[in-house]
Design an enzyme around this catalytic site. Structure first.
Site, PDB file in Angstrom:
ATOM      1  N   CYS A 172      -9.698  -2.538   0.820  1.00 54.03           N
ATOM      2  CA  CYS A 172      -8.709  -3.713   1.233  1.00 54.03           C
ATOM      3  C   CYS A 172      -8.939  -4.807   1.336  1.00 54.03           C
ATOM      4  O   CYS A 172     -10.020  -4.639   2.440  1.00 54.03           O
ATOM      5  CB  CYS A 172      -8.223  -2.623   1.582  1.00 54.03           C
ATOM      6  SG  CYS A 172      -6.236  -3.394   1.938  1.00 54.03           S
ATOM      7  N   THR A 173      -8.994  -5.883   0.541  1.00 52.50           N
ATOM      8  CA  THR A 173      -8.825  -7.090   1.761  1.00 52.50           C
ATOM      9  C   THR A 173      -8.618  -7.163   2.870  1.00 52.50           C
ATOM     10  O   THR A 173      -9.281  -7.863   3.580  1.00 52.50           O
ATOM     11  CB  THR A 173      -8.795  -8.020   0.602  1.00 52.50           C
ATOM     12  OG1 THR A 173      -7.501  -7.892  -0.048  1.00 52.50           O
ATOM     13  CG2 THR A 173      -9.268  -7.981  -1.215  1.00 52.50           C
ATOM     14  N   CYS A 220      -5.799  -8.307  -4.400  1.00 52.68           N
ATOM     15  CA  CYS A 220      -5.395  -7.753  -3.879  1.00 52.68           C
ATOM     16  C   CYS A 220      -5.573  -5.466  -4.334  1.00 52.68           C
ATOM     17  O   CYS A 220      -5.124  -5.250  -5.712  1.00 52.68           O
ATOM     18  CB  CYS A 220      -4.116  -7.060  -4.025  1.00 52.68           C
ATOM     19  SG  CYS A 220      -3.357  -5.465  -2.885  1.00 52.68           S
ATOM     20  N   ASN A 221      -6.305  -4.649  -3.391  1.00 56.14           N
ATOM     21  CA  ASN A 221      -6.966  -3.279  -4.903  1.00 56.14           C
ATOM     22  C   ASN A 221      -5.824  -2.892  -5.449  1.00 56.14           C
ATOM     23  O   ASN A 221      -5.784  -2.514  -5.977  1.00 56.14           O
ATOM     24  CB  ASN A 221      -7.359  -2.716  -3.611  1.00 56.14           C
ATOM     25  CG  ASN A 221      -8.965  -3.432  -3.400  1.00 56.14           C
ATOM     26  OD1 ASN A 221      -9.149  -4.848  -2.507  1.00 56.14           O
ATOM     27  ND2 ASN A 221     -10.386  -3.354  -4.206  1.00 56.14           N
ATOM     28  N   GLY A 244       0.511  -1.254  -0.135  1.00 51.50           N
ATOM     29  CA  GLY A 244       0.235  -0.198  -0.519  1.00 51.50           C
ATOM     30  C   GLY A 244       0.729   1.255  -0.328  1.00 51.50           C
ATOM     31  O   GLY A 244       0.101   2.725  -0.300  1.00 51.50           O
TER      32      GLY A 244
END
Length: 268
Positions: A192-193, A86-87, A56
């Site tokens: 976000c996961t 995963c964003n 991130g």
């Protein structure tokens, strides 16, 4: 396929291979849990690039370089579809990987569309990179009205979830983060996961927010893609999970993969 690597030889994909779910850590386990409900007969490989986590706070170029190498490795192991659970990796690298690889590559994006259709003010929790990428800006311009969406970066939250998503310090962090928005927003998108591990707690402690995430949508899309490409397993025998990560062989790797199994069990 393009981008042939001398480190990981490229191979084709076929029906018997597993679906690979990728994340930088344990967050993608929330996607794996949902996908297994819809596709119980499929084999899955879960791969976590924990050595390079967190994603991130990395630059787009750094994530793209990591994802090129990850994709080469996973294709060489055998992979009939790749889910970027995963964003952040989706925002930075999904488009690039789809140009370079022939196999189906699915990505995640914040579940903005269903949220803004039902609510006037929507709070989006995500990593800094997800919120600053062009992909998020494009999604925002397509589905939301002016001032309808409040982006909320959550520095450090992913790392705390990796450590222990039931930790009291996470709950204190979330209260500091979210309390100012009570009464100012009526929906909360988990972008976000990793944050989806916290969904039950959020539902219990913040009933003022309707909560959205993208896991069910990407799992439905995976089902459709497998059917369209004649890759869906028809066996009634339950599929298996292959647990994998970027850590070298040793005790640290064993502990991490054991934690992955325990985190999946906590979701089921």
């Amino acid at each position: 396929m393009k981008n042939i690597s001398t480190t990981y030889p490229q191979i084709g994909y076929n029906l018997s291979q597993p679906v690979t779910v990728f994340d930088s850590g344990v967050g993608g386990i929330t996607v794996l849990a949902q996908a297994r409900k819809l596709l119980p007969g499929e084999d899955f490989r879960y791969f976590a690039d924990i050595v390079n986590a967190p994603y991130g706070d990395k630059s787009t170029a750094q994530i793209q370089a990591l994802m090129r190498e990850n994709c080469r490795r996973l294709c060489a192991l055998g992979c009939k579809a790749l889910v970027l659970a995963c964003n952040t990796a989706t925002s930075a690298a999904a488009a690039m990987l789809r140009q370079e690889y022939a196999l189906p590559i699915l990505g995640l994006e914040p579940a903005l569309k269903p949220a803004v259709l039902q609510h006037k003010r929507v709070l989006v929790m995500a990593t800094r990179l997800t919120l600053r990428e062009k992909k998020f800006a494009a999604l925002l311009s397509q589905v939301a009205k002016d001032d309808q969406v409040i982006p909320l970066a959550c520095p450090g939250l992913m790392e705390m979830v990796e450590e222990d998503f039931r930790s009291a310090k996470i709950y204190a962090y979330l209260r500091r983060l979210l309390d100012p928005y009570c009464g100012k927003a009526d929906a909360l998108v988990l972008g976000c996961t990793h944050y989806i591990f916290l969904r039950r707690w959020l539902e219990e402690n913040y009933p003022c927010f309707a909560i959205y995430d993208g896991n069910f949508g990407v799992s439905q899309h995976l089902y459709k893609v497998l059917v369209q490409n004649n890759l869906l397993r028809q066996d009634k025998t339950p599929g298996k999970i292959i647990w994998d990560c970027s850590l070298p062989p040793g005790e640290e790797r064993k502990r991490f993969l054991c934690k992955c199994r325990q985190d999946l069990a906590a979701l089921e």
